[in-house]
Structures are given as C-alpha cells and as structure tokens.
Design a protein around this motif. Structure first.
Motif, PDB file in Angstrom:
ATOM      1  N   LEU A  84       0.854  -1.189   0.000  1.00 37.58           N
ATOM      2  CA  LEU A  84       0.000   0.000   0.000  1.00 37.58           C
ATOM      3  C   LEU A  84       0.886   1.234   0.000  1.00 37.58           C
ATOM      4  O   LEU A  84       1.799   1.350   0.828  1.00 37.58           O
ATOM      5  N   THR A 127      -3.358   0.749  -9.279  1.00 41.88           N
ATOM      6  CA  THR A 127      -3.766  -0.312  -8.360  1.00 41.88           C
ATOM      7  C   THR A 127      -4.149  -1.571  -9.145  1.00 41.88           C
ATOM      8  O   THR A 127      -4.992  -1.523 -10.037  1.00 41.88           O
ATOM      9  N   THR A 158      -1.487  -1.424  -4.169  1.00 37.84           N
ATOM     10  CA  THR A 158      -2.639  -0.565  -3.901  1.00 37.84           C
ATOM     11  C   THR A 158      -2.145   0.862  -3.709  1.00 37.84           C
ATOM     12  O   THR A 158      -1.296   1.115  -2.847  1.00 37.84           O
TER      13      THR A 158
END
Length: 115
Positions: free
Chosen positions: A10, A89, A112
């Motif tokens: 992330l 993503t 992500t």
C-alpha cells in the motif's frame, strides 16, 4: 521453475515501489521478461517488457514512471514504479517467455495506491 514476485503493498499517490521477481533457478533461452497487471474487473494488460537483447517497451500509461530491469546473475527481473497513481492499483504478475515452450508466471503481488 517457479517465479516468486514480491514488493507489492500500500502506497500513497505519488509514492514509489519496487517489484522483484526471482526465478527458483536459471531459465535458459529466454526471449523476454515482462510485468503484467490486472485491475479489478479488467483484463490483464502488459505493463513493461525487456527483451533478451536489453531493449524495453512500456504501456503508454506508465511511460516515464516505470522502469523494468533485470539481473541475470540473480535470475531476477525488477519493476521500479515511481509517481504512482490510484489507477496503477492492480495485481502485478511477472512473466518469463522462453524462445520455445511455455511461459512462466509468478503468483502475483498486489499494489494498492491510495489517493
């Protein structure tokens, strides 16, 4: 031969990640190595490719932001991703295509990008 992809995670928009894909052993007669990605609800698409001679090619959406490279001694291909955007993503897959025979695929690593 197994391909192990890693490096996903992330990250905030504008950030960077470096993906790695290591082969369990040397693959002979490689034609090209590549990274693909598949976003939710979309088809898998080619992101970047590096040919055996070293030439590279990129999807228009990542040109100037992503760089594919390889380390033959480590049987590894990399994807440096800079200036990441939410639309990047996806699950990223590495691919190794021999001159003959079937392609090898990694298991995928999730990237992500939050806005």
């Amino acid at each position: 031969v197994q391909l192990q992809a890693s490096g996903g995670g992330l990250v905030q928009a504008g950030g960077s990640l470096r993906l790695s894909c290591a082969a369990s052993r040397r693959i002979f007669n490689i034609n090209r190595m590549a990274w693909y990605r598949q976003a939710p609800g979309k088809q898998r698409e080619l992101v970047a490719v590096i040919m055996i001679g070293g030439s590279t090619n990129y999807a228009d959406s990542v040109k100037g932001r992503f760089t594919i490279s390889r380390d033959n001694a480590k049987n590894t291909v990399y994807l440096q991703m800079n200036s990441l955007k939410p639309e990047d993503t996806a699950v990223y897959y590495c691919n190794v295509a021999p001159i003959q025979g079937y392609d090898y695929w990694g298991q995928g690593t999730l990237v992500t990008v939050s806005s």
